[in-house]
Scaffold this active site. Structure first.
Site, PDB file in Angstrom:
ATOM      1  N   TYR A   1       1.271  -1.392  -0.137  1.00 32.41           N
ATOM      2  CA  TYR A   1      -0.168  -0.153  -0.177  1.00 32.41           C
ATOM      3  C   TYR A   1       0.773   1.417  -0.112  1.00 32.41           C
ATOM      4  O   TYR A   1       0.633   2.274   0.545  1.00 32.41           O
ATOM      5  CB  TYR A   1      -0.380   0.219   0.964  1.00 32.41           C
TER       6      TYR A   1
ATOM      7  N   TYR B   1     -14.757  -4.610   3.075  1.00 34.55           N
ATOM      8  CA  TYR B   1     -12.854  -4.910   2.480  1.00 34.55           C
ATOM      9  C   TYR B   1     -13.485  -6.127   3.224  1.00 34.55           C
ATOM     10  O   TYR B   1     -13.139  -6.313   4.385  1.00 34.55           O
ATOM     11  CB  TYR B   1     -11.853  -3.685   3.581  1.00 34.55           C
TER      12      TYR B   1
ATOM     13  N   ASP C   1     -17.859 -12.256   7.491  1.00 35.10           N
ATOM     14  CA  ASP C   1     -16.030 -12.063   7.353  1.00 35.10           C
ATOM     15  C   ASP C   1     -15.156 -11.307   9.362  1.00 35.10           C
ATOM     16  O   ASP C   1     -15.903 -10.430   9.198  1.00 35.10           O
ATOM     17  CB  ASP C   1     -15.389 -11.383   6.246  1.00 35.10           C
TER      18      ASP C   1
ATOM     19  N   LYS D   1      -5.857 -13.459  10.601  1.00 36.31           N
ATOM     20  CA  LYS D   1      -5.449 -12.238  11.580  1.00 36.31           C
ATOM     21  C   LYS D   1      -4.885 -12.809  13.059  1.00 36.31           C
ATOM     22  O   LYS D   1      -4.116 -13.273  13.154  1.00 36.31           O
ATOM     23  CB  LYS D   1      -6.200 -11.036  12.057  1.00 36.31           C
TER      24      LYS D   1
HETATM   25  C1  LIG Z   1      -7.389  -7.989   6.610  1.00 36.06           C
HETATM   26  C2  LIG Z   1      -9.090  -8.226   6.767  1.00 36.06           C
HETATM   27  C3  LIG Z   1      -8.393  -9.436   5.487  1.00 36.06           C
HETATM   28  C4  LIG Z   1      -7.654  -9.652   4.464  1.00 36.06           C
HETATM   29  O1  LIG Z   1      -6.142 -11.018   5.190  1.00 36.06           O
HETATM   30  P1  LIG Z   1      -5.290 -11.276   4.657  1.00 36.06           P
HETATM   31  O2  LIG Z   1      -4.580 -11.848   5.487  1.00 36.06           O
HETATM   32  O3  LIG Z   1      -4.757  -9.525   4.624  1.00 36.06           O
HETATM   33  O4  LIG Z   1      -5.634 -11.289   3.140  1.00 36.06           O
HETATM   34  C5  LIG Z   1      -9.814  -9.240   5.092  1.00 36.06           C
HETATM   35  N1  LIG Z   1     -11.513  -9.171   5.700  1.00 36.06           N
HETATM   36  C6  LIG Z   1     -10.921  -8.324   6.754  1.00 36.06           C
HETATM   37  C7  LIG Z   1     -12.285  -7.815   7.163  1.00 36.06           C
HETATM   38  C8  LIG Z   1     -10.180  -8.474   7.150  1.00 36.06           C
HETATM   39  O5  LIG Z   1      -9.796  -7.088   8.244  1.00 36.06           O
END
Ligand SMILES: *Cc1c(COP(=O)(O)O)cnc(C)c1O
Length: 421
Positions: A12, A140, A234, A263
């Site tokens: 980024y 996102y 998500d 994460k």
């Molecule tokens: C960080 C994130 C992703 C992407 O995860 P990566 O490990 O960076 O590919 C997808 N969805 C949400 C809500 C996120 O915070």
């Protein structure tokens, strides 16, 4: 200013005339140690992942033990204790009906897998019309192509690709009962082509730390599920305590058909993600045809070292008072964030779990961002504002005196920003 002069392409980042970012040599607790002996207090837990702080001895030990036996072996045709035990553990933590665990190595891929499962759920029933997903403004879900298609097409960072991205329905979040009724009309009209709904429950993170009202989200999810349309949560950001409960869905009182975790799954130590599906969806992949199977298998899926780290991380949520620590941070933030609203450029503040957000009236300019990033470094804190927010998402284990330093740095920075113009 030291010029960056290395083949490394940074994330980024506009690489033209980029400065050399600080070089990290070690981490511990909520501290980041730099090459020049400076120590930064981490206010964002390494992209929201290091929930137990850095270098937690339990996670390191579990990884060392695993490493001495076997860092990894392919999951195709084999299985191993870390992958099996973690699947069991995740299924226990998620409770009934989220119990089929598919591993990947990143959040984006975990979301890709979730979308693929939802699509194939319909394909395996010979339904080829249901190919469109619903997502939300400010969403996102990752940086790969299908996940880019499900990021906010107007504000999102992937809008440059709009002309080649798949078209899906980007909904605005219902604010009241009328909006919900409109949404029902929309579902009535379009359900025959809808493959699924994807949402970051309670908090949309990279879209600007936007919070949802729980009852609206619940009502919306229930309506979608009434139509038999799979709902994907998500929880890559919200999972593992960030919003106050282990998973955000517990607070909302509805269960998704698929959940994505990443994460903080390994406490931010090593890459691992998981897509967990309900039995209803899973059963649609069971038949005597190989072509009905889920044709997916990242090379490093179920990485043994990653699974060992994740197991140790999950255990820490019961071995240590992790959720109570989130509660303590929330209580402190609820007291300490509202006064930020007195700065002219601040529109409002909001707090949920271990998330404190300062919402500005306008997006930060490049100049303001640059100034802030420099200023925070100078103050010995690691805070990364973006868009129109400045926020904290610290490790849940951060000591109070370090939180106070972060808050003070925010006050100084906001005062400084006013004078910058
Ligand atoms: C960080 C994130 C992703 C992407 O995860 P990566 O490990 O960076 O590919 C997808 N969805 C949400 C809500 C996120 O915070």
């Amino acid at each position: 200013m030291k010029q960056f002069n290395n083949p490394l392409w940074l994330p980024y980042t506009q690489m033209h005339n980029v400065e050399l970012p600080p070089v990290v040599v070690a981490t511990s607790g909520s501290q980041i140690h730099l090459e020049d002996h400076k120590i930064l207090i981490d206010g964002i837990a390494s992209w929201w992942s290091a929930c137990h702080g850095y270098n937690h001895p339990c996670i390191l030990q579990a990884m060392q033990e695993q490493l001495s036996r076997m860092p990894h072996v392919m999951l195709g045709g084999f299985t191993h204790a870390p992958a099996l035990t973690l699947a069991q553990k995740l299924s226990e933590l998620l409770g009934p009906d989220l119990n089929h665990v598919f591993y990947s190595e990143s959040g984006s891929v975990a979301v890709e897998v979730a979308l693929k499962i939802a699509l194939q759920y319909w394909i395996n029933q010979d339904n080829f019309a249901k190919t469109t997903f619903m997502h939300f403004q400010h969403s996102y879900h990752g940086d790969t192509f299908l996940t880019m298609s499900l990021c906010d097409p107007e504000q999102g960072m992937h809008r440059k690709f709009n002309h080649i991205l798949n078209k899906h329905y980007c909904l605005s979040f219902p604010a009241n009962v009328e909006d919900l009724l409109q949404f029902e009309v929309f579902l009535e009209k379009n359900h025959h082509m809808l493959a699924g709904l994807i949402v970051e429950p309670l908090v949309q993170a990279a879209g600007g730390m936007k919070f949802h009202t729980m009852d609206m989200l619940k009502a919306l999810v229930l309506r979608v599920q009434d139509f038999g349309i799979p709902v994907i949560f998500d929880e890559i950001f919200t999972g593992f305590g960030r919003t106050g409960s282990l998973f955000a869905f517990e607070q909302i009182g509805v269960k998704p058909d698929i959940i994505c975790l990443g994460k903080a799954l390994t406490g931010g130590v090593t890459p691992l993600s998981a897509t967990i599906a309900s039995t209803k969806l899973y059963n649609q992949f069971l038949s005597d045809k190989v072509s009905d199977a889920l044709m997916h298998g990242p090379t490093f899926m179920g990485h043994a070292l990653g699974c060992a780290a994740a197991l140790a991380s999950c255990a820490l949520f019961s071995q240590e008072p992790r959720l109570a620590q989130v509660q303590t941070i929330e209580t402190y933030f609820k007291e300490i964030f509202p006064p930020f609203a007195r700065y002219a450029m601040v529109k409002e503040t909001r707090v949920k779990g271990a998330i404190g957000v300062i919402q500005l009236h306008a997006r930060l300019t490049t100049k303001q961002l640059k100034w802030l990033n420099h200023y925070f470094l100078q103050q010995g804190v690691w805070i990364r504002p973006f868009g129109d927010i400045i926020y904290l998402t610290p490790a849940f284990t951060i000591p109070m005196h370090e939180l106070e330093i972060l808050i003070q740095a925010l006050h100084f920075a906001l005062s400084g920003l006013q004078n910058l113009l």
